[in-house]
Design a protein around this motif. Structure first.
Motif, PDB file in Angstrom:
ATOM      1  N   THR B 133       0.847  -1.208   0.000  1.00  0.00           N
ATOM      2  CA  THR B 133       0.000   0.000   0.000  1.00  0.00           C
ATOM      3  C   THR B 133       0.876   1.250   0.000  1.00  0.00           C
ATOM      4  O   THR B 133       0.593   2.219  -0.706  1.00  0.00           O
ATOM      5  N   SER B 134       1.956   1.211   0.796  1.00  0.00           N
ATOM      6  CA  SER B 134       2.863   2.371   0.856  1.00  0.00           C
ATOM      7  C   SER B 134       3.511   2.628  -0.497  1.00  0.00           C
ATOM      8  O   SER B 134       3.678   3.786  -0.900  1.00  0.00           O
ATOM      9  N   SER B 135       3.881   1.549  -1.186  1.00  0.00           N
ATOM     10  CA  SER B 135       4.509   1.731  -2.506  1.00  0.00           C
ATOM     11  C   SER B 135       3.520   2.374  -3.477  1.00  0.00           C
ATOM     12  O   SER B 135       3.883   3.282  -4.232  1.00  0.00           O
ATOM     13  N   TRP B 136       2.283   1.899  -3.449  1.00  0.00           N
ATOM     14  CA  TRP B 136       1.275   2.501  -4.337  1.00  0.00           C
ATOM     15  C   TRP B 136       0.995   3.954  -3.950  1.00  0.00           C
ATOM     16  O   TRP B 136       0.848   4.818  -4.813  1.00  0.00           O
ATOM     17  N   LEU B 137       0.936   4.214  -2.632  1.00  0.00           N
ATOM     18  CA  LEU B 137       0.645   5.597  -2.207  1.00  0.00           C
ATOM     19  C   LEU B 137       1.806   6.529  -2.538  1.00  0.00           C
ATOM     20  O   LEU B 137       1.595   7.709  -2.819  1.00  0.00           O
ATOM     21  N   THR B 138       3.031   6.005  -2.516  1.00  0.00           N
ATOM     22  CA  THR B 138       4.174   6.834  -2.929  1.00  0.00           C
ATOM     23  C   THR B 138       4.015   7.223  -4.399  1.00  0.00           C
ATOM     24  O   THR B 138       4.203   8.390  -4.772  1.00  0.00           O
ATOM     25  N   ALA B 139       3.648   6.239  -5.220  1.00  0.00           N
ATOM     26  CA  ALA B 139       3.470   6.514  -6.651  1.00  0.00           C
ATOM     27  C   ALA B 139       2.324   7.508  -6.870  1.00  0.00           C
ATOM     28  O   ALA B 139       2.468   8.485  -7.617  1.00  0.00           O
ATOM     29  N   ILE B 140       1.217   7.263  -6.191  1.00  0.00           N
ATOM     30  CA  ILE B 140       0.057   8.157  -6.355  1.00  0.00           C
ATOM     31  C   ILE B 140       0.401   9.560  -5.831  1.00  0.00           C
ATOM     32  O   ILE B 140       0.071  10.564  -6.453  1.00  0.00           O
ATOM     33  N   GLY B 141       1.108   9.597  -4.687  1.00  0.00           N
ATOM     34  CA  GLY B 141       1.490  10.886  -4.098  1.00  0.00           C
ATOM     35  C   GLY B 141       2.387  11.682  -5.028  1.00  0.00           C
ATOM     36  O   GLY B 141       2.203  12.893  -5.205  1.00  0.00           O
ATOM     37  N   ALA B 142       3.356  11.009  -5.633  1.00  0.00           N
ATOM     38  CA  ALA B 142       4.269  11.705  -6.553  1.00  0.00           C
ATOM     39  C   ALA B 142       3.483  12.277  -7.736  1.00  0.00           C
ATOM     40  O   ALA B 142       3.716  13.416  -8.164  1.00  0.00           O
ATOM     41  N   ASN B 143       2.533  11.507  -8.221  1.00  0.00           N
ATOM     42  CA  ASN B 143       1.742  11.968  -9.368  1.00  0.00           C
ATOM     43  C   ASN B 143       0.783  13.088  -8.980  1.00  0.00           C
ATOM     44  O   ASN B 143       0.550  14.007  -9.769  1.00  0.00           O
ATOM     45  N   LEU B 144       0.237  13.007  -7.752  1.00  0.00           N
ATOM     46  CA  LEU B 144      -0.654  14.085  -7.306  1.00  0.00           C
ATOM     47  C   LEU B 144       0.122  15.379  -7.070  1.00  0.00           C
ATOM     48  O   LEU B 144      -0.391  16.466  -7.298  1.00  0.00           O
ATOM     49  N   SER B 145       1.373  15.236  -6.629  1.00  0.00           N
ATOM     50  CA  SER B 145       2.213  16.437  -6.471  1.00  0.00           C
ATOM     51  C   SER B 145       2.366  17.117  -7.822  1.00  0.00           C
ATOM     52  O   SER B 145       2.291  18.341  -7.932  1.00  0.00           O
ATOM     53  N   ALA B 146       2.587  16.299  -8.846  1.00  0.00           N
ATOM     54  CA  ALA B 146       2.750  16.852 -10.191  1.00  0.00           C
ATOM     55  C   ALA B 146       1.466  17.528 -10.648  1.00  0.00           C
ATOM     56  O   ALA B 146       1.501  18.536 -11.361  1.00  0.00           O
ATOM     57  N   LEU B 147       0.321  16.985 -10.212  1.00  0.00           N
ATOM     58  CA  LEU B 147      -0.962  17.555 -10.642  1.00  0.00           C
ATOM     59  C   LEU B 147      -1.036  19.051 -10.345  1.00  0.00           C
ATOM     60  O   LEU B 147      -1.368  19.855 -11.206  1.00  0.00           O
ATOM     61  N   TRP B 148      -0.673  19.410  -9.110  1.00  0.00           N
ATOM     62  CA  TRP B 148      -0.909  20.799  -8.697  1.00  0.00           C
ATOM     63  C   TRP B 148       0.002  21.776  -9.427  1.00  0.00           C
ATOM     64  O   TRP B 148      -0.419  22.866  -9.795  1.00  0.00           O
ATOM     65  N   ILE B 149       1.237  21.390  -9.644  1.00  0.00           N
ATOM     66  CA  ILE B 149       2.150  22.300 -10.350  1.00  0.00           C
ATOM     67  C   ILE B 149       1.729  22.406 -11.818  1.00  0.00           C
ATOM     68  O   ILE B 149       1.837  23.461 -12.446  1.00  0.00           O
ATOM     69  N   LEU B 150       1.186  21.313 -12.359  1.00  0.00           N
ATOM     70  CA  LEU B 150       0.742  21.341 -13.757  1.00  0.00           C
ATOM     71  C   LEU B 150      -0.549  22.145 -13.908  1.00  0.00           C
ATOM     72  O   LEU B 150      -0.773  22.787 -14.940  1.00  0.00           O
ATOM     73  N   VAL B 151      -1.378  22.120 -12.882  1.00  0.00           N
ATOM     74  CA  VAL B 151      -2.594  22.954 -12.898  1.00  0.00           C
ATOM     75  C   VAL B 151      -2.188  24.431 -12.947  1.00  0.00           C
ATOM     76  O   VAL B 151      -2.753  25.223 -13.708  1.00  0.00           O
ATOM     77  N   ALA B 152      -1.188  24.772 -12.137  1.00  0.00           N
ATOM     78  CA  ALA B 152      -0.704  26.156 -12.130  1.00  0.00           C
ATOM     79  C   ALA B 152      -0.148  26.531 -13.501  1.00  0.00           C
ATOM     80  O   ALA B 152      -0.427  27.616 -14.033  1.00  0.00           O
ATOM     81  N   ASN B 153       0.612  25.627 -14.093  1.00  0.00           N
ATOM     82  CA  ASN B 153       1.174  25.901 -15.422  1.00  0.00           C
ATOM     83  C   ASN B 153       0.062  26.027 -16.466  1.00  0.00           C
ATOM     84  O   ASN B 153       0.103  26.909 -17.326  1.00  0.00           O
ATOM     85  N   ALA B 154      -0.943  25.148 -16.368  1.00  0.00           N
ATOM     86  CA  ALA B 154      -2.048  25.184 -17.338  1.00  0.00           C
ATOM     87  C   ALA B 154      -2.806  26.504 -17.248  1.00  0.00           C
ATOM     88  O   ALA B 154      -3.261  27.046 -18.257  1.00  0.00           O
ATOM     89  N   TRP B 155      -2.908  27.040 -16.034  1.00  0.00           N
ATOM     90  CA  TRP B 155      -3.599  28.321 -15.867  1.00  0.00           C
ATOM     91  C   TRP B 155      -2.850  29.431 -16.613  1.00  0.00           C
ATOM     92  O   TRP B 155      -3.468  30.344 -17.162  1.00  0.00           O
ATOM     93  N   MET B 156      -1.531  29.324 -16.637  1.00  0.00           N
ATOM     94  CA  MET B 156      -0.752  30.329 -17.379  1.00  0.00           C
ATOM     95  C   MET B 156      -1.001  30.218 -18.888  1.00  0.00           C
ATOM     96  O   MET B 156      -0.902  31.201 -19.611  1.00  0.00           O
ATOM     97  N   GLN B 157      -1.286  29.000 -19.340  1.00  0.00           N
ATOM     98  CA  GLN B 157      -1.552  28.797 -20.773  1.00  0.00           C
ATOM     99  C   GLN B 157      -2.995  29.200 -21.111  1.00  0.00           C
ATOM    100  O   GLN B 157      -3.286  29.611 -22.224  1.00  0.00           O
ATOM    101  N   TYR B 158      -3.867  29.021 -20.142  1.00  0.00           N
ATOM    102  CA  TYR B 158      -5.288  29.311 -20.359  1.00  0.00           C
ATOM    103  C   TYR B 158      -5.892  29.796 -19.038  1.00  0.00           C
ATOM    104  O   TYR B 158      -6.411  29.004 -18.253  1.00  0.00           O
ATOM    105  N   PRO B 159      -5.784  31.110 -18.774  1.00  0.00           N
ATOM    106  CA  PRO B 159      -6.275  31.621 -17.496  1.00  0.00           C
ATOM    107  C   PRO B 159      -7.797  31.455 -17.387  1.00  0.00           C
ATOM    108  O   PRO B 159      -8.532  31.945 -18.247  1.00  0.00           O
ATOM    109  N   ALA B 160      -8.248  30.769 -16.356  1.00  0.00           N
ATOM    110  CA  ALA B 160      -9.689  30.516 -16.176  1.00  0.00           C
ATOM    111  C   ALA B 160      -9.999  30.524 -14.685  1.00  0.00           C
ATOM    112  O   ALA B 160      -9.103  30.380 -13.851  1.00  0.00           O
ATOM    113  N   GLY B 161     -11.253  30.737 -14.359  1.00  0.00           N
ATOM    114  CA  GLY B 161     -11.713  30.625 -12.971  1.00  0.00           C
ATOM    115  C   GLY B 161     -11.243  31.746 -12.069  1.00  0.00           C
ATOM    116  O   GLY B 161     -11.147  31.574 -10.858  1.00  0.00           O
ATOM    117  N   MET B 162     -10.932  32.928 -12.676  1.00  0.00           N
ATOM    118  CA  MET B 162     -10.457  34.035 -11.832  1.00  0.00           C
ATOM    119  C   MET B 162     -11.082  35.348 -12.290  1.00  0.00           C
ATOM    120  O   MET B 162     -11.709  35.424 -13.344  1.00  0.00           O
TER     121      MET B 162
END
Lengths: 74, 525
Positions: B133-162
């Motif tokens: 379970t820890s190994s899977w959560l490490t993988a999921i956690g690493a990918n979720l970390s990437a999610l937030w930084i990519l959301v921020a980057n995507a907003w720069m490409q297409y500003p929405a929701g502000m």
């Protein structure tokens, strides 16, 4: 209370034993610590001051400055 | 009064950001992909109870640990640069970045640091199920970390929701879900993480191929290749699918980037996709020269990929500058008429917005409500073009076409090559001839640097293709930059280059040593 202490003591020994039995990991931890020192102590403290926070005392001054910059640069 | 900004400060700050991002992205994709491969291998171990799978899992976990340790916190420097070099931008984005980056920090810290410790220290100390379970959560956690930084980057490409607050000069988030689930953010996240999965798969195949070439650890190598090639084939097909989704979003939201990606200067209906081509050196928009010295094109495909219609009109660089065409999509349907306006008109609208911002402030200072309301109305009407105020000529809206075009085509060609490689390796494995196909094994080894090249060129398309914008249409680099001395940026550029190069050399050396040692009984820590 005793149960809680026991729980934290188990966590402590889990990490303690883990770090003690490291081989490659020790070298990596040295790299991590040196890197964090360079990033946060040298870079952050001396080379990367927050431009607006270091020049202005409050958000109003910061927003006035940025507004002026945006108007003057057009 | 027009104030000039030292252009070398912009150039050096951009170079510094690019350098940091490129180095950071050398470490991240392997973490994203290898973490899932390790979780899959450990799952097989738990299901079968075969100790060889445990040994395999531990070997790849060691390499994962090296990459993670060397790469951790390299991205934090990007945030330092926001505050120092890009302070206008940092202020302007307001709380849009605050929320995603705070969540990213918390997730990265709690999920990754907690479960990585269990992954590495927990063998024989926690139950098999908890460790898995820890190994899977490490993988999921690493990918979720990437999610937030990519959301921020995507907003720069297409500003929405502000919405833009003229009193604070900041953009304020009004709809978190619009920011998180914007089609650009969803596609960017899926495309980026799946590129990490392909990186992980090729890394595992390449290293395993080396073991086969050296006739060492044959069982480990074959099993690793089997898992990685199936995982790689599935994820590379998904990568192609999400790449198509990303291009579809680019066609709608960043048509200039799409034109640059394809070297398309003059738009037309039913445009083909350039499979390969050589651009005419020194070609400029409007100079009448052919865009290509030579090209091979797949008919109508760009219209299909961009607009899902074989006869769709795809605007070229010159059309986007001059306007006057009927767009298939408008990024701002509410503001834009049925006919696209020229960049010249957008510049005028941008200047009107910025001037209105100044008038609004002055009117508010003297409590002239009628004047401030009127200025606010004008600013809001023209705000979608706010950033155009800073362009000194229409041609400034054109990104570097050759860099964007070649990067895009290298990325796509390599993506196709990876799919073929996964199929070839799987086929050879199924026919039990992989060990004899030395050319295929060497090809697999030498594909490792190519997967990093593909990943980097993908980011070059995304980031250089959107120039001059830091935030699409709202803020170009020259408005985003701090008023600082270029020399300080030059010094830190070379310091970063030295530190990151040292880290990269350390990673390669430690990894090379661990690979040559190979898996130990019970793995290494």
């Amino acid at each position: 209370m005793r149960t809680i202490l026991n729980f934290f003591s188990k966590i402590w020994y889990f990490y303690y034993e883990g770090f003690r039995s490291m081989t490659v990991g020790r070298k990596l931890w040295i790299i991590i610590l040196v890197k964090l020192f360079i990033l946060f102590f040298i870079f952050r403290l001396f080379l990367f001051p927050d431009f607006l926070n270091s020049k202005f005392n409050n958000d109003k001054e910061r927003s006035d400055y940025v507004r002026e910059q945006l108007i003057r640069r057009k | 009064m027009i104030e000039s900004v030292d252009l070398s400060t912009i150039d050096w700050s951009r170079a510094q950001f690019a350098l940091t991002a490129i180095y950071h992205w050398l470490f991240v994709p392997l973490t994203l992909g290898l973490s899932f491969l390790i979780a899959i291998m450990e799952t097989i171990y738990v299901k079968t109870g075969d100790p060889e799978w445990k040994r395999i899992t531990k070997f790849w976990m060691t390499l994962f640990g090296i990459n993670f340790a060397i790469g951790v916190a390299t991205g934090i420097i990007l945030e330092f640069q926001f505050g120092t070099n890009w302070s206008n931008y940092s202020w302007f984005v307001g709380d849009i970045f605050g929320a995603p980056l705070a969540i990213e920090g918390i997730m990265a810290f709690f999920l990754e640091s907690t479960f990585i410790a269990v992954m590495f220290f927990g063998w024989n100390k926690v139950s098999k199920g908890f460790h898995l379970t820890s190994s899977w959560l490490t993988a999921i956690g690493a990918n979720l970390s990437a999610l937030w930084i990519l959301v921020a980057n995507a907003w720069m490409q297409y500003p929405a929701g502000m919405h833009f607050n003229p009193d604070t000069v900041r953009n304020e988030m009004v709809n978190f879900w619009e920011v998180l689930l914007s089609p650009v953010a969803v596609n960017k996240f899926l495309h980026t993480v799946s590129s990490g999965y392909v990186t992980g798969a090729i890394f595992v195949i390449g290293i395993s191929a080396w073991f086969l070439l050296k006739k060492r650890e044959l069982l480990m190598a074959q099993r690793s290749i089997l898992v990685a090639s199936i995982f790689g084939l599935i994820t590379s097909l998904f990568l192609a699918f999400t790449g198509d989704g990303s291009a579809y979003q680019v066609a709608q939201k960043q048509p200039m980037k799409l034109a640059a990606m394809e070297g398309l200067y003059k738009g037309e209906k039913g445009v083909g996709l350039v499979a390969m081509g050589i651009l005419t050196p020194g070609k400029k928009a409007g100079d009448g020269k052919d865009a290509f010295l030579v090209k091979i094109e797949i008919p109508k495909l760009l219209s299909v990929l961009g607009y899902r219609n074989t006869d769709a009109y795809v605007p070229g660089v010159e059309d986007l500058i001059q306007g006057g065409f009927k767009p298939e999509f408008s990024p701002r349907p509410a503001q834009e008429s049925a006919i696209a306006i020229s960049v010249e008109e957008k510049i005028n609208k941008g200047r009107t917005a910025v001037t209105a911002l100044g008038i609004y402030k002055e009117a508010k200072a003297v409590d002239d409500k009628a004047k401030s309301d009127s200025a606010l109305k004008v600013m809001k009407e023209n705000f979608p073009y706010f950033g155009y105020a800073y362009l000194n000529k229409p041609a400034s809206a054109i990104p570097n076409v050759p860099v964007t075009f070649y990067s895009f085509h290298i990325m796509v060609a390599l993506g196709v090559f990876f799919i073929l490689l996964f199929i070839a390796v799987l086929y050879a494995l199924k026919k039990k001839v992989l060990e004899k196909q030395r050319w295929l094994l060497w090809l697999s080894v030498w594909t490792i640097p190519l997967v990093y090249l593909a990943s980097q060129t993908g980011w070059i398309v995304a980031e250089m293709g959107r120039q001059p914008w830091v935030i699409q249409d709202l803020m170009p680099t020259m408005a985003a930059i701090s008023k600082i001395d270029a020399s300080s940026v030059v010094i830190t550029f070379f310091l970063f280059a030295a530190v990151f190069t040292a880290l990269l050399i350390a990673e390669i050396m430690i990894m090379k040593r661990q690979i040559s040692i190979g898996p130990k009984e019970g793995g290494t820590k």
